[in-house]
Structure formats: structure tokens, C-alpha cells
Motif scaffolding. Structure first.
Motif, PDB file in Angstrom:
ATOM      1  N   VAL A 256     -25.533  24.493 -11.852  1.00  0.00           N
ATOM      2  CA  VAL A 256     -24.210  24.712 -12.429  1.00  0.00           C
ATOM      3  C   VAL A 256     -23.420  23.430 -12.227  1.00  0.00           C
ATOM      4  CG1 VAL A 256     -22.111  26.096 -12.392  1.00  0.00           C
ATOM      5  CG2 VAL A 256     -24.308  27.157 -11.834  1.00  0.00           C
ATOM      6  N   THR A 257     -22.922  22.883 -13.315  1.00  0.00           N
ATOM      7  CA  THR A 257     -22.067  21.708 -13.246  1.00  0.00           C
ATOM      8  C   THR A 257     -20.631  22.174 -13.420  1.00  0.00           C
ATOM      9  OG1 THR A 257     -23.790  20.311 -14.203  1.00  0.00           O
ATOM     10  CG2 THR A 257     -21.534  19.474 -14.297  1.00  0.00           C
ATOM     11  N   THR A 258     -19.793  21.839 -12.443  1.00  0.00           N
ATOM     12  CA  THR A 258     -18.389  22.211 -12.485  1.00  0.00           C
ATOM     13  C   THR A 258     -17.562  20.935 -12.479  1.00  0.00           C
ATOM     14  OG1 THR A 258     -18.888  24.219 -11.259  1.00  0.00           O
ATOM     15  CG2 THR A 258     -16.591  23.550 -11.317  1.00  0.00           C
ATOM     16  N   PHE A 259     -16.492  20.931 -13.244  1.00  0.00           N
ATOM     17  CA  PHE A 259     -15.651  19.754 -13.361  1.00  0.00           C
ATOM     18  C   PHE A 259     -14.432  19.885 -12.450  1.00  0.00           C
ATOM     19  CE2 PHE A 259     -18.108  20.274 -17.158  1.00  0.00           C
ATOM     20  CZ  PHE A 259     -18.637  19.016 -17.329  1.00  0.00           C
ATOM     21  N   PHE A 260     -14.054  18.768 -11.806  1.00  0.00           N
ATOM     22  CA  PHE A 260     -12.926  18.746 -10.889  1.00  0.00           C
ATOM     23  C   PHE A 260     -11.931  17.686 -11.332  1.00  0.00           C
ATOM     24  CE2 PHE A 260     -16.554  20.250  -8.501  1.00  0.00           C
ATOM     25  CZ  PHE A 260     -16.035  21.344  -7.834  1.00  0.00           C
ATOM     26  N   ARG A 261     -10.698  17.841 -10.871  1.00  0.00           N
ATOM     27  CA  ARG A 261      -9.653  16.857 -11.159  1.00  0.00           C
ATOM     28  C   ARG A 261      -8.918  16.546  -9.861  1.00  0.00           C
ATOM     29  NH1 ARG A 261      -6.532  15.648 -16.122  1.00  0.00           N
ATOM     30  NH2 ARG A 261      -8.445  16.563 -16.870  1.00  0.00           N
ATOM     31  N   ALA A 262      -8.742  15.267  -9.585  1.00  0.00           N
ATOM     32  CA  ALA A 262      -7.968  14.833  -8.428  1.00  0.00           C
ATOM     33  C   ALA A 262      -6.521  14.629  -8.866  1.00  0.00           C
ATOM     34  CB  ALA A 262      -8.533  13.535  -7.865  1.00  0.00           C
ATOM     35  N   SER A 263      -5.583  15.055  -8.024  1.00  0.00           N
ATOM     36  CA  SER A 263      -4.168  14.868  -8.368  1.00  0.00           C
ATOM     37  C   SER A 263      -3.373  14.599  -7.092  1.00  0.00           C
ATOM     38  CB  SER A 263      -3.625  16.104  -9.083  1.00  0.00           C
ATOM     39  OG  SER A 263      -3.759  17.244  -8.264  1.00  0.00           O
ATOM     40  N   LEU A 264      -2.290  13.877  -7.271  1.00  0.00           N
ATOM     41  CA  LEU A 264      -1.396  13.618  -6.149  1.00  0.00           C
ATOM     42  C   LEU A 264      -0.695  14.904  -5.753  1.00  0.00           C
ATOM     43  CD1 LEU A 264       0.236  10.256  -7.192  1.00  0.00           C
ATOM     44  CD2 LEU A 264      -1.123  10.668  -5.149  1.00  0.00           C
ATOM     45  N   VAL A 265      -0.536  15.117  -4.452  1.00  0.00           N
ATOM     46  CA  VAL A 265       0.194  16.279  -3.953  1.00  0.00           C
ATOM     47  C   VAL A 265       1.672  15.920  -3.930  1.00  0.00           C
ATOM     48  CG1 VAL A 265       0.538  17.799  -1.973  1.00  0.00           C
ATOM     49  CG2 VAL A 265      -1.770  17.013  -2.577  1.00  0.00           C
ATOM     50  N   GLU A 266       2.478  16.768  -4.540  1.00  0.00           N
ATOM     51  CA  GLU A 266       3.928  16.526  -4.581  1.00  0.00           C
ATOM     52  C   GLU A 266       4.542  16.884  -3.240  1.00  0.00           C
ATOM     53  OE1 GLU A 266       5.563  15.181  -7.136  1.00  0.00           O
ATOM     54  OE2 GLU A 266       3.692  15.032  -8.255  1.00  0.00           O
ATOM     55  N   GLY A 267       5.651  16.259  -2.927  1.00  0.00           N
ATOM     56  CA  GLY A 267       6.383  16.590  -1.712  1.00  0.00           C
ATOM     57  C   GLY A 267       6.106  15.603  -0.608  1.00  0.00           C
ATOM     58  N   PRO A 268       6.778  15.794   0.518  1.00  0.00           N
ATOM     59  CA  PRO A 268       6.643  14.849   1.646  1.00  0.00           C
ATOM     60  C   PRO A 268       5.292  14.954   2.334  1.00  0.00           C
ATOM     61  CG  PRO A 268       8.036  16.699   2.271  1.00  0.00           C
ATOM     62  CD  PRO A 268       7.724  16.850   0.791  1.00  0.00           C
ATOM     63  N   ARG A 269       4.856  13.836   2.880  1.00  0.00           N
ATOM     64  CA  ARG A 269       3.607  13.831   3.666  1.00  0.00           C
ATOM     65  C   ARG A 269       3.850  14.539   4.976  1.00  0.00           C
ATOM     66  NH1 ARG A 269      -0.748  10.644   3.347  1.00  0.00           N
ATOM     67  NH2 ARG A 269      -0.694  10.417   5.591  1.00  0.00           N
ATOM     68  N   ARG A 270       2.828  15.161   5.475  1.00  0.00           N
ATOM     69  CA  ARG A 270       2.919  15.832   6.782  1.00  0.00           C
ATOM     70  C   ARG A 270       2.243  15.006   7.837  1.00  0.00           C
ATOM     71  NH1 ARG A 270       2.640  22.130   5.502  1.00  0.00           N
ATOM     72  NH2 ARG A 270       3.382  22.000   3.427  1.00  0.00           N
TER      73      ARG A 270
ATOM     74  N   TRP B 258       0.858  -1.188   0.000  1.00  0.00           N
ATOM     75  CA  TRP B 258       0.000   0.000   0.000  1.00  0.00           C
ATOM     76  C   TRP B 258       0.887   1.229   0.000  1.00  0.00           C
ATOM     77  CZ3 TRP B 258      -5.402   0.103   0.330  1.00  0.00           C
ATOM     78  CH2 TRP B 258      -5.999  -1.150   0.417  1.00  0.00           C
ATOM     79  N   ARG B 259       0.581   2.158  -0.860  1.00  0.00           N
ATOM     80  CA  ARG B 259       1.283   3.434  -0.878  1.00  0.00           C
ATOM     81  C   ARG B 259       0.316   4.486  -0.348  1.00  0.00           C
ATOM     82  NH1 ARG B 259       2.055   7.533  -5.305  1.00  0.00           N
ATOM     83  NH2 ARG B 259       3.656   8.868  -4.478  1.00  0.00           N
ATOM     84  N   VAL B 260       0.710   5.195   0.686  1.00  0.00           N
ATOM     85  CA  VAL B 260      -0.132   6.240   1.257  1.00  0.00           C
ATOM     86  C   VAL B 260       0.287   7.564   0.630  1.00  0.00           C
ATOM     87  CG1 VAL B 260      -0.814   7.391   3.375  1.00  0.00           C
ATOM     88  CG2 VAL B 260      -0.349   4.939   3.392  1.00  0.00           C
ATOM     89  N   ALA B 261      -0.698   8.318   0.156  1.00  0.00           N
ATOM     90  CA  ALA B 261      -0.399   9.577  -0.524  1.00  0.00           C
ATOM     91  C   ALA B 261      -1.482  10.600  -0.208  1.00  0.00           C
ATOM     92  CB  ALA B 261      -0.323   9.353  -2.030  1.00  0.00           C
ATOM     93  N   ASP B 262      -1.116  11.858  -0.327  1.00  0.00           N
ATOM     94  CA  ASP B 262      -2.081  12.943  -0.191  1.00  0.00           C
ATOM     95  C   ASP B 262      -2.606  13.311  -1.567  1.00  0.00           C
ATOM     96  OD1 ASP B 262      -1.854  13.251   2.582  1.00  0.00           O
ATOM     97  OD2 ASP B 262      -0.143  14.601   2.382  1.00  0.00           O
ATOM     98  N   TRP B 263      -3.899  13.547  -1.626  1.00  0.00           N
ATOM     99  CA  TRP B 263      -4.555  13.937  -2.871  1.00  0.00           C
ATOM    100  C   TRP B 263      -5.186  15.312  -2.702  1.00  0.00           C
ATOM    101  CZ3 TRP B 263      -4.961  11.190  -7.489  1.00  0.00           C
ATOM    102  CH2 TRP B 263      -4.399   9.919  -7.478  1.00  0.00           C
ATOM    103  N   ALA B 264      -5.303  16.028  -3.791  1.00  0.00           N
ATOM    104  CA  ALA B 264      -5.962  17.334  -3.787  1.00  0.00           C
ATOM    105  C   ALA B 264      -7.026  17.336  -4.879  1.00  0.00           C
ATOM    106  CB  ALA B 264      -4.956  18.444  -4.053  1.00  0.00           C
ATOM    107  N   LEU B 265      -8.094  18.075  -4.643  1.00  0.00           N
ATOM    108  CA  LEU B 265      -9.170  18.208  -5.615  1.00  0.00           C
ATOM    109  C   LEU B 265      -9.215  19.666  -6.054  1.00  0.00           C
ATOM    110  CD1 LEU B 265     -11.410  16.509  -6.923  1.00  0.00           C
ATOM    111  CD2 LEU B 265     -12.929  17.293  -5.117  1.00  0.00           C
ATOM    112  N   ASP B 266      -9.058  19.895  -7.357  1.00  0.00           N
ATOM    113  CA  ASP B 266      -9.035  21.244  -7.916  1.00  0.00           C
ATOM    114  C   ASP B 266     -10.041  21.348  -9.057  1.00  0.00           C
ATOM    115  OD1 ASP B 266      -6.769  22.342  -6.405  1.00  0.00           O
ATOM    116  OD2 ASP B 266      -5.581  20.871  -7.526  1.00  0.00           O
ATOM    117  N   ILE B 267     -10.407  22.580  -9.383  1.00  0.00           N
ATOM    118  CA  ILE B 267     -11.251  22.811 -10.556  1.00  0.00           C
ATOM    119  C   ILE B 267     -10.522  22.253 -11.765  1.00  0.00           C
ATOM    120  CG2 ILE B 267     -12.293  24.574 -12.039  1.00  0.00           C
ATOM    121  CD1 ILE B 267     -13.659  24.389  -9.359  1.00  0.00           C
ATOM    122  N   GLY B 268     -11.233  21.514 -12.611  1.00  0.00           N
ATOM    123  CA  GLY B 268     -10.630  20.914 -13.791  1.00  0.00           C
ATOM    124  C   GLY B 268     -10.031  21.962 -14.708  1.00  0.00           C
TER     125      GLY B 268
END
Length: 79
Positions: free
Chosen positions: A65-79, A7-17
Motif C-alpha cells: 500500500v502506497t500512502t501519500f504524506f504532506r509536510a507542513s509548518l505547525v502554526e503557533g508558538p514553539r514549545r 536560520w529559522r527554527v520551526a516545528d513541522w508535522a507530517l499528515d496524510i496527503g
């Protein structure tokens, strides 16, 4: 033979597409259920509401209003 899971633990962020698709606007009459056409700005559906109110006397509308989002991995070390 034993199965091993990794298992790889990672932080994800959700931003406007960031694709070419912006938000999509669509309005609906709450009296009769008729809907405006979908549009990339609110101007068209807003105008539809006003024309619909003028021709029918209906005054209550719901805007969606339909808005599109994109999930992406957060770069850098986990806190």
C-alpha cells in the motif's frame, strides 16, 4: 565581505496527503513474482490474488500500500 546566515527554527508535522490521490494497492505472488494491477482500493488486487491462486495453485502473496504524506509548518508558538 562577510556572509551572514539566518536560520529559522520551526516545528513541522507530517499528515496524510489531502490531494485527490488516495492510497494505491498492489499485490504480488511470492511464488512466481507476477503482480496485480495497481488500484485505489484493495478489492481489485485481492480478487487478482484469488484468481491467480485458483489458476496456478500459488497461495502466498505480498500486498503493498502506497500512502501519500504532506509536510507542513505547525502554526503557533514553539514549545
Amino acid at each position: 565581505m562577510a556572509t551572514k546566515a539566518v536560520w529559522r527554527v520551526a516545528d513541522w508535522a507530517l499528515d496524510i496527503g489531502t490531494s485527490d490521490s488516495g492510497s494505491i494497492y498492489k499485490h504480488q505472488c511470492m511464488t512466481c513474482g507476477q503482480k496485480s494491477s495497481a488500484a485505489v482500493t484493495a478489492e481489485g488486487p485481492d480478487t487478482w490474488c484469488l484468481r491467480h491462486a485458483e489458476s496456478t495453485g500459488h497461495t502466498d502473496f505480498r500486498g503493498s500500500v502506497t500512502t501519500f504524506f504532506r509536510a507542513s509548518l505547525v502554526e503557533g508558538p514553539r514549545r
